[in-house]
Design a protein around this motif. Structure first.
Motif, mmCIF file in Angstrom:
data_model
loop_
_atom_site.group_PDB
_atom_site.id
_atom_site.type_symbol
_atom_site.label_atom_id
_atom_site.label_comp_id
_atom_site.label_asym_id
_atom_site.label_seq_id
_atom_site.Cartn_x
_atom_site.Cartn_y
_atom_site.Cartn_z
ATOM 1 N N HIS A 21 0.808 -1.205 0.000
ATOM 2 C CA HIS A 21 0.000 0.000 0.000
ATOM 3 C C HIS A 21 0.848 1.264 0.000
ATOM 4 O O HIS A 21 0.637 2.177 -0.793
ATOM 5 N N ARG A 78 1.753 -7.664 -5.153
ATOM 6 C CA ARG A 78 0.414 -7.652 -4.559
ATOM 7 C C ARG A 78 -0.492 -8.693 -5.233
ATOM 8 O O ARG A 78 -1.314 -9.338 -4.582
ATOM 9 N N HIS A 127 -12.217 -5.126 3.153
ATOM 10 C CA HIS A 127 -12.797 -4.095 2.305
ATOM 11 C C HIS A 127 -14.292 -4.301 2.199
ATOM 12 O O HIS A 127 -14.754 -5.421 2.064
ATOM 13 N N TYR A 135 -11.292 -0.120 -5.748
ATOM 14 C CA TYR A 135 -9.902 -0.575 -5.913
ATOM 15 C C TYR A 135 -9.750 -1.307 -7.233
ATOM 16 O O TYR A 135 -8.749 -1.158 -7.926
ATOM 17 N N HIS A 198 -10.779 8.127 -1.996
ATOM 18 C CA HIS A 198 -10.204 7.152 -1.080
ATOM 19 C C HIS A 198 -9.927 7.778 0.286
ATOM 20 O O HIS A 198 -10.367 7.259 1.317
ATOM 21 N N ILE A 199 -9.226 8.895 0.296
ATOM 22 C CA ILE A 199 -8.907 9.544 1.561
ATOM 23 C C ILE A 199 -10.194 9.970 2.263
ATOM 24 O O ILE A 199 -10.359 9.786 3.462
ATOM 25 N N VAL A 213 -9.713 3.046 11.203
ATOM 26 C CA VAL A 213 -9.299 2.530 9.908
ATOM 27 C C VAL A 213 -8.118 3.304 9.333
ATOM 28 O O VAL A 213 -7.246 2.742 8.680
HETATM 29 C C1 HEM Z 1 -2.131 7.511 -4.196
HETATM 30 C C2 HEM Z 1 -2.363 7.137 -3.022
HETATM 31 C C3 HEM Z 1 -3.084 5.874 -2.597
HETATM 32 C C4 HEM Z 1 -3.433 4.771 -3.318
HETATM 33 C C5 HEM Z 1 -3.205 4.498 -4.815
HETATM 34 C C6 HEM Z 1 -4.067 3.855 -2.414
HETATM 35 C C7 HEM Z 1 -4.560 2.609 -2.793
HETATM 36 C C8 HEM Z 1 -5.148 1.726 -1.916
HETATM 37 C C9 HEM Z 1 -5.501 0.378 -2.242
HETATM 38 C C10 HEM Z 1 -5.278 -0.275 -3.592
HETATM 39 C C11 HEM Z 1 -6.049 -0.184 -1.153
HETATM 40 C C12 HEM Z 1 -6.489 -1.619 -1.028
HETATM 41 C C13 HEM Z 1 -5.407 -2.301 -0.259
HETATM 42 C C14 HEM Z 1 -5.184 -3.697 -0.652
HETATM 43 O O1 HEM Z 1 -6.086 -4.524 -0.523
HETATM 44 O O2 HEM Z 1 -4.065 -3.982 -1.089
HETATM 45 C C15 HEM Z 1 -6.057 0.815 -0.121
HETATM 46 C C16 HEM Z 1 -6.554 0.621 1.138
HETATM 47 C C17 HEM Z 1 -6.435 1.545 2.140
HETATM 48 N N1 HEM Z 1 -5.781 2.760 2.086
HETATM 49 FE FE1 HEM Z 1 -4.980 3.587 0.466
HETATM 50 N N2 HEM Z 1 -4.113 4.412 -1.174
HETATM 51 C C18 HEM Z 1 -3.508 5.648 -1.237
HETATM 52 C C19 HEM Z 1 -3.322 6.545 -0.223
HETATM 53 C C20 HEM Z 1 -3.737 6.337 1.085
HETATM 54 C C21 HEM Z 1 -3.524 7.232 2.182
HETATM 55 C C22 HEM Z 1 -2.797 8.569 2.090
HETATM 56 C C23 HEM Z 1 -4.091 6.680 3.282
HETATM 57 C C24 HEM Z 1 -4.086 7.241 4.678
HETATM 58 C C25 HEM Z 1 -5.022 7.879 5.197
HETATM 59 C C26 HEM Z 1 -4.679 5.415 2.880
HETATM 60 C C27 HEM Z 1 -5.342 4.554 3.708
HETATM 61 C C28 HEM Z 1 -5.860 3.338 3.332
HETATM 62 C C29 HEM Z 1 -6.607 2.480 4.210
HETATM 63 C C30 HEM Z 1 -6.921 2.749 5.634
HETATM 64 C C31 HEM Z 1 -6.982 1.360 3.447
HETATM 65 C C32 HEM Z 1 -7.842 0.182 3.893
HETATM 66 C C33 HEM Z 1 -9.260 0.598 3.671
HETATM 67 C C34 HEM Z 1 -10.255 -0.502 3.448
HETATM 68 O O3 HEM Z 1 -10.728 -1.082 4.414
HETATM 69 O O4 HEM Z 1 -10.610 -0.754 2.301
HETATM 70 N N3 HEM Z 1 -4.451 5.237 1.534
HETATM 71 N N4 HEM Z 1 -5.497 1.975 -0.623
#
Ligand code: HEM
Ligand code: HEM
Ligand code: SF4
Ligand code: SF4
Lengths: 227, 363
Positions: A21, A78, A127, A135, A198-199, A213
């Motif tokens: 991530h 991943r 998720h 996603y 997302h944020i 979370v």
């Molecule tokens: C360009 C920036 C970002 C991208 C492309 C991104 C992408 C993703 C992806 C693909 C997932 C799914 C995770 C997985 O199953 O592998 C995810 C989950 C998550 N991301 Fe990000 N993320 C970004 C920035 C952030 C930031 C800045 C935060 C912090 C606040 C954040 C917090 C989270 C959290 C808490 C989850 C889990 C949420 C859930 O239950 O679905 N992400 N993100």
């Protein structure tokens, strides 16, 4: 929902997911910013001096392209984890959006909640279905398009080379080199659109569900609550 | 008229010295990217192989390809065309006219069945049964099919024949299509450019003569020797690109110093052609060398790729006036606005929920 008790902390995001991530988030930001910059460079090198002294554009391309390789590797990592990791919260599992059934009750309930059609807030440890589809569209499909078009763009540097053999077919497919640039450039904008939603969604869930979370993607732990 | 059967024969008849003839052969071999060892083969072919008749058809076009071809830097090349090719059939350059002229075409098609080359300049309008281009009372489309029938290979001269060019730019009122959309069962070489460089044109013909087959083609059926790399990758201004030294205006310091034209909309990074190496007008110059950005004239759909002086101004498959960044910024704006509205909704909902529940408990 206001009366909640913390039941216990649950380990949800295992290290590979968290590593993916954050590496992904950093690289996407770098790729987007460098890509946008060298597409329409705002500044010129200082007046005076020799061209050989400066490498502004070349460096940005270098950063973009080396980040691109890491981005690709991270993506493969991943995918490996999703397919073979055996991680309950990280595998594709029941995620089958091409099946009609997948769009059934859980998805509709979550969507209704987001659209304020119900006061219920469904809870998921992993998720939720709406997040999953986000996603899927933005990050999974987006990454695949960026990787294919990106490597095709890169292959143009060395016609007949290794990358050109692997990705050269993309140019006739999309019509021309110009179209290829346009697609890569246009698709790049999926990421900031995703970033904002997302944020927002993460912060909102934290405030509404209070499952911590936001930090879960760092610590790996979410809290389980009970009303 | 007595027929001269080899290229060398034509040259000799025109009083071209052997020295010049050999020079021409080595020039061609260099531009085709052939090893020096192959020069004798070209010489031999030129001297001994029977010439290949070329039927040169003109569809919807502006004749810029012919204009370019007859200005081939090497005088012999000009001779070659005037004596070898136009002799047979070329609407623009032929002495014969009218029915007599059409007769020549039919005669060649019979006499040299499977041995002549069909060169096409321009393309064919398909709308309304092809009435938008008639030649001698026949639609160009049907003439094209007819002439291609017995051809050994087809050369699509220029961007029109190769990709469509201005005729099939949006909205394409005559339904013009490039040659490869009409002729499917013959080897076709695309030689795009508006016009193509003369040396590229003679190079393709010479290759055909020497080796009896089309040169090696890329995925868009262009000869690799000439269209293998982008203008940008061979541009002498590339160091300025890498350094980030750009012309910002046509009257600024950078223009005088010959900096990179990227910000003036240069299409060099998306254009495959030989301008930056072979150049134009006897190797004198090419657009970028004279301070003008490349407009990408040898690329598919270049008329629809936005204004010449803006880079990636339009996403051709989305809508006109649709810069990727504009589309992207609207999308980001919409997402941000959507989230802001949603946040307000969430706040209202939360306030409502909180007041519904037990107020003494925290949280
Ligand atoms: C360009 C920036 C970002 C991208 C492309 C991104 C992408 C993703 C992806 C693909 C997932 C799914 C995770 C997985 O199953 O592998 C995810 C989950 C998550 N991301 Fe990000 N993320 C970004 C920035 C952030 C930031 C800045 C935060 C912090 C606040 C954040 C917090 C989270 C959290 C808490 C989850 C889990 C949420 C859930 O239950 O679905 N992400 N993100
Ligand atoms: C999230 C992923 C990515 C984003 C947001 C991104 C963004 C961009 C943008 C905006 C451009 C400018 C396009 C233009 O106007 O010409 C660009 C160019 C480019 N990108 Fe990416 N990109 C990503 C991934 C990749 C990948 C995986 C590769 C693979 C090697 C790649 C290779 C390239 C190349 C070769 C160029 C052209 C550079 C040039 O014109 O000099 N990109 N990218
Ligand atoms: S002038 Fe055009 S082709 Fe030459 S380096 Fe600049 S962008 Fe590339
Ligand atoms: S520099 Fe570009 S626009 Fe000019 S002739 Fe060459 S390919 Fe065509």
């Amino acid at each position: 929902m206001a009366n909640v008790n913390l039941v216990k902390e649950r380990y949800i995001w295992r290290l590979p997911v968290r590593i993916y991530h954050w590496i992904n988030a950093i690289l996407v930001s770098i790729l987007f910013l460098t890509g946008l910059y060298f597409a329409s460079p705002l500044f010129s090198a200082p007046q005076g001096g020799e061209a050989t002294w400066y490498h502004g554009m070349a460096w940005l391309r270098y950063i973009h392209l080396s980040s691109a390789y890491l981005f690709f590797a991270n993506f493969i990592f991943r995918m490996y984890w999703a397919l073979f990791g055996g991680d309950k919260y990280a595998r594709f599992g029941g995620f089958k959006p091409w099946k009609f059934k997948w769009w059934g009750k859980p998805f509709k309930e979550q969507m209704a909640s987001y659209l304020f059609l119900t006061s219920k807030e469904p809870h998921y440890m992993g998720h939720n279905p709406v997040a999953a589809i986000m996603y899927f569209i933005f990050v999974l499909c987006g990454s695949i398009i960026m990787i294919i078009t990106g490597f095709a763009l890169y292959s143009e540097n060395n016609p007949g080379g290794f990358l050109a053999v692997l990705f050269g077919w993309v140019i006739p497919l999309v019509g021309s080199s110009y179209n290829l640039h346009s697609i890569h450039h246009l698709t790049a904008w999926l990421f900031p659109v995703f970033f904002i939603t997302h944020i927002y969604a993460v912060v909102r869930h934290d405030i509404v569900d209070r499952t911590s979370v936001t930090s879960s993607m760092i610590t790996g732990y979410k809290v389980e609550l009970e009303e | 008229m007595k027929k001269i059967e080899t290229f060398a024969g034509v040259f000799k008849a025109r009083g071209v010295e052997r020295r010049d003839f050999l020079k021409f052969c080595s020039l061609i071999s260099v531009s085709l990217g052939l090893a020096p060892a192959l020069v004798p083969r070209i010489v031999h072919a030129m001297e001994h192989k029977p010439r290949i008749p070329v039927l040169w058809l003109h569809g919807l076009e502006c004749t810029c390809c012919t204009e370019s071809f007859i200005r081939s830097s090497h005088p012999i090349a000009a001779d070659m065309i005037l004596n070898m090719i136009s002799l047979d059939y070329d609407d623009t350059l032929n002495a014969a006219a009218g029915h007599q002229f059409e007769e020549i075409r039919k005669q060649i098609m019979e006499e040299y069945k499977g041995k002549y080359i069909l060169a096409v300049e321009g393309n064919a309008p398909l709308k309304d049964n092809g009435v938008y281009c008639m030649v001698g009372g026949q639609s160009f489309t049907s003439m094209l099919k007819e002439t291609a029938e017995n051809a050994m290979a087809v050369i699509s001269w220029g961007s029109c024949a190769s990709f469509g060019c201005v005729q099939n730019a949006k909205p394409n009122p005559t339904g013009a299509v490039p040659i490869h959309k009409i002729i499917k069962n013959k080897p076709i070489v695309n030689v795009p450019g508006c016009p193509p460089i003369a040396e590229v044109m003679t190079g393709v013909i010479t290759h055909l003569l020497t080796f009896g087959k089309l040169p090696e083609l890329d995925r868009l059926n262009r000869p690799k020797a000439f269209y293998g790399t982008r203008i940008h990758d061979k541009c002498y201004r590339r160091p300025f690109f890498d350094a980030g030294m750009f012309v910002e205006n046509f009257d600024d310091e950078g223009t005088r110093k010959g900096w990179c034209l990227y910000k003036m909309g240069c299409k060099g990074p998306t254009t495959y052609n030989s301008c930056s190496t072979i150049m134009w007008n006897e190797g004198t110059s090419f657009p970028i060398k004279s301070g003008h950005p490349c407009i990408g004239c040898s690329e598919p759909g270049f008329w629809d790729n936005g204004p010449f002086y803006t880079r990636l101004a339009e996403v051709p498959f989305v809508a006109s006036d649709s810069g990727a960044d504009k589309v992207g910024m609207y999308a980001v704006g919409a997402a941000a606005a959507g989230m802001a509205v949603h946040a307000v909704g969430t706040a209202i909902k939360k306030a409502k929920n909180d007041s519904d529940s037990n107020p003494t408990q925290e949280g």
